[in-house]
Design an enzyme around this catalytic site. Structure first.
Site, PDB file in Angstrom:
ATOM      1  CG  LEU A 358      -2.007  -1.059   1.291  1.00  0.00           C
ATOM      2  CD1 LEU A 358      -2.724  -1.000   2.631  1.00  0.00           C
ATOM      3  CD2 LEU A 358      -3.009  -0.866   0.162  1.00  0.00           C
ATOM      4  N   GLY A 359       2.007   1.187   0.625  1.00  0.00           N
ATOM      5  CA  GLY A 359       2.867   2.363   0.680  1.00  0.00           C
ATOM      6  C   GLY A 359       4.013   2.138   1.634  1.00  0.00           C
ATOM      7  N   GLY A 361       5.884   3.971   4.837  1.00  0.00           N
ATOM      8  CA  GLY A 361       5.808   5.022   5.836  1.00  0.00           C
ATOM      9  C   GLY A 361       7.161   5.301   6.440  1.00  0.00           C
ATOM     10  N   GLY A 362       7.162   6.119   7.481  1.00  0.00           N
ATOM     11  CA  GLY A 362       8.414   6.515   8.098  1.00  0.00           C
ATOM     12  C   GLY A 362       9.145   5.364   8.753  1.00  0.00           C
ATOM     13  CE  LYS A 381       3.737   2.324  10.007  1.00  0.00           C
ATOM     14  NZ  LYS A 381       3.220   3.565  10.614  1.00  0.00           N
ATOM     15  CG  ASP A 477       1.430  13.027  13.957  1.00  0.00           C
ATOM     16  OD1 ASP A 477       1.477  14.233  13.650  1.00  0.00           O
ATOM     17  OD2 ASP A 477       1.948  12.136  13.277  1.00  0.00           O
TER      18      ASP A 477
END
Length: 673
Positions: A358-359, A361-362, A381, A477
């Site tokens: 999906l992507g 991240g940090g 994740k 956040d």
């Protein structure tokens, strides 16, 4: 005057009837005896039933279920409707727990006195069908119990995995001891195993005058000991209302187990009638079957063949085991229900295939997956082990956050650890993150009604974090990229990677200033303490961003930094605050709602934490329950850009780009349509 003799009996009868009317109904003695339960009139639910030989079987061995059995009528425990004085009672019963193993069982059982027979909200497993995680210990439960627990549950401060406890409104016992009895002759304590598969007799006595509860137990063949196992003053009048039901409750966990009651007697204001031991039904006992001669001949041959087959398969097995190996430590037993197997996550994501990505991240990559057992869609994740805190504390925090339950929060389902990686499993959000919906050119512009619903939904989730959960959760956040949209375009606040938990009524600790520029409250620069007020500040920036369709901090055509709060405030001073609404809506919005969102966003952005509304106030304003105070633009007399520079945030901008966070974006836990 002497009455005629024929009238004397009638007069005496009237006299006794009159005295009888003066006797309170609460004094009526309740008494029953069940030497076995064949034909017994009881109320059952769950797995509870009566076996063919008269045993009351509360659980039948099915995993993760519960069973209850009650005397069908309520008993009066207080001496009268308007009295708090309690009647004494006494009960005796014989129980037995039959597990798959002699030294191991699957949670215990309890004698209970409850306001209602309806315990449908109670959970199985460690909750024994009595309460659940949300209401454990609540005074509104009106529940008294004597538990016989075979599992040590640290969340209830259990003393051992073989104990008896007195419980009031929950499973944190007010008094407890290891199962056993005191020998009348020597005074020595004799241990008993609750999972011995042998019947045990229990006596529970309550003195209504002294409020003393005594619990005594012994093997069935031993007479009642003089010294009780437990003796505790318990103000039952504060627990039990006028009437209540008496009965038994039990539940199973992951292991096979059956809970039985062989006999039961009860009496109000007196000693419980003795049970007729010879009339009680027998517990089922599992004996090993005698080995046949055929088996003695075949078994060695079969064993040799099996050894050969196993040796041939060991190599393949070991390779697969290394492939799906996980990192587990003893302390993780506490978090077992929240742990996923690496094998399940591997198959769910097609081996973490790039097609499922999906992507990024940090902290790592995020994959879309379908769990093999439930077919539920999840986002997985993969996070590298960090050094910001010990892994044990980090997993404990992950599991704590995983217990959050709200329709406007992304559900963290659990975790898995393997070879320097931490895998976090979340609910999958099919419509992606809100920032993609706001800024991607290819996306259809969100309608005003959708935006307003998303704002109110996220506010509701934030109220749950700040005030309605068992601890305070400061998100730290809040921003559009951390709000995900489910199939119905409802907003769900996610990414708790920076969140901090602390108890209600305590002050938050000083931490490193982390978050995203434009959402950081000014006071963080000098206090370093993230708080509910700093979350409200970020939510104000979020409201302005959603309403205006602009990022909180951006660069204009001449490369000058433009702060959204300052621009909206300028337009408000000019009397044209709704001119700041996203022009892509072409004026199609409810002006009163837009004005409310913009003015409330400015109020939340006030540089003084005390001037910002509380989270509950914020929700009340958005829901229209309370009108927003009439404030003039001069009330917000500040320049946010100057404040950020004064608080020393400029170097921070250089370290953390304005469109990202130090913990990585959570938007990758979703995928667009």
């Amino acid at each position: 005057m002497v009455l005629p003799k024929p009238e004397m009996p009638f007069f005496v009868l009237l006299l006794f009837l009159g005295l009888g009317c003066l006797r309170p109904a609460a004094a009526t003695d309740e008494r029953f005896v069940f030497n076995g339960f064949t034909g017994a009139n009881l109320s059952f639910d769950g797995m509870a039933t009566v076996t063919s030989n008269g045993l009351l079987m509360l659980t039948n061995g099915t995993n993760q279920l519960k069973g209850h059995a009650f005397f069908p009528s309520p008993l009066q425990f207080q001496r009268g409707p308007n009295s708090t004085a309690m009647q004494s009672f006494s009960t005796a019963f014989v129980i037995g727990i039959i597990g798959a193993f002699e030294d191991l069982s699957s949670h215990g059982m309890a004698f209970i006195i409850a306001k209602s027979k309806n315990l449908t909200s109670a959970l199985p497993g460690q909750f024994m069908g009595l309460v659940n995680s949300a209401n454990n210990g609540n005074a509104t439960n009106h529940l008294f119990a004597v538990e016989f627990d075979t599992i040590l549950n640290s969340e209830f401060n259990d003393m051992s995995g073989n104990h008896v406890g007195i419980d009031v409104n929950g499973l944190n016992s007010v008094d407890a001891d290891n199962a056993g009895y005191y020998d009348d002759g020597t005074g020595d304590f004799k241990n008993m195993s609750l999972v011995s598969r042998r019947p045990m007799q229990v006596w529970v006595d309550f003195d209504g005058q002294t409020m003393q509860v005594n619990v005594t137990m012994a093997p069935l063949e031993v007479a009642r000991p003089k010294k009780p196992l437990l003796s505790k003053i318990v103000n039952i009048s504060s627990v039990i209302d006028d009437t209540a039901y008496v009965g038994f409750s039990s539940a199973t966990g992951i292991l096979f187990c059956r809970h039985y009651v062989l006999g039961w007697s009860f009496k109000m204001n007196g000693a419980a009638p003795a049970l007729n031991i010879s009339s009680l039904p027998s517990l089922p006992v599992t004996f090993p079957k005698p080995r046949s001669k055929t088996l003695e001949i075949v078994l060695p041959i079969a064993s040799a063949v099996l050894v050969f087959a196993v040796a041939a398969a060991v190599f393949v097995f070991m390779r697969r085991r290394r492939m799906f190996s996980e990192l587990k430590e003893e302390w993780e037993v506490t978090f077992g229900p929240h742990r996923f197997s690496y094998k399940d996550l591997f198959h769910a994501t097609d081996g973490f295939s790039d097609k499922r990505l999906l992507g990024i991240g940090g902290f790592g990559r995020v994959y879309r997956g379908v769990l093999p057992s439930s077919k539920a869609e999840v986002a997985v994740k993969k996070v590298a082990h960090g050094s910001r805190q010990g892994m044990r504390e980090f997993v404990a925090e992950v599991v704590s956050i995983g217990r959050l339950r709200h329709r406007n929060l992304v559900q963290l389902l659990g975790y898995c650890r393997r070879k320097g990686e931490l895998l976090l499993v979340y609910d999958y959000m099919p419509n992606g993150s809100l920032d993609k919906q706001l800024y991607d050119q290819g996306k259809i512009t969100l309608r005003w009604a959708q935006r307003f619903r998303i704002i109110r939904g996220v506010a509701s989730g934030l109220l749950y974090l700040h005030e309605d959960w068992e601890q305070v959760v400061v998100h730290r956040d809040i921003k559009a990229s951390n709000v995900l949209l489910d199939a119905d375009m409802n907003g769900r606040l996610g990414d708790f990677g920076l969140a901090r938990l602390y108890d209600h009524g305590t002050d938050p600790h000083t931490t490193h200033v982390v978050g995203t520029m434009g959402y950081l409250a000014p006071e963080l620069g000098h206090t370093g303490k993230a708080s509910k007020a700093s979350d409200v500040f970020a939510f104000g920036a979020f409201m302005l961003e959603v309403a205006c369709g602009r990022k909180p901090v951006a660069q204009d055509a001449r490369d000058n930094r433009v702060v959204l709060v300052d621009w909206v405030l300028d337009r408000w001073r000019a009397g044209a605050i709704t001119d700041t609404v996203d022009p892509r809506l072409h004026g199609d919005f409810v002006e009163s709602e837009a004005s409310l969102v913009l003015r409330l966003g400015l109020l939340c952005s006030h540089p003084l934490p005390g001037a910002r509304p509380g989270t509950r106030q914020l929700v009340q304003y958005l829901e229209g329950d309370v009108p927003l105070p009439e404030l003039s633009p001069t009330y917000q007399s500040f320049n946010m850009l100057a404040l950020m520079q004064d608080q020393g945030f400029d170097p921070y901008v250089m370290s953390y780009p304005m469109t990202s966070t130090s913990a990585g974006t959570f938007s990758d836990l979703s995928g667009g349509r």
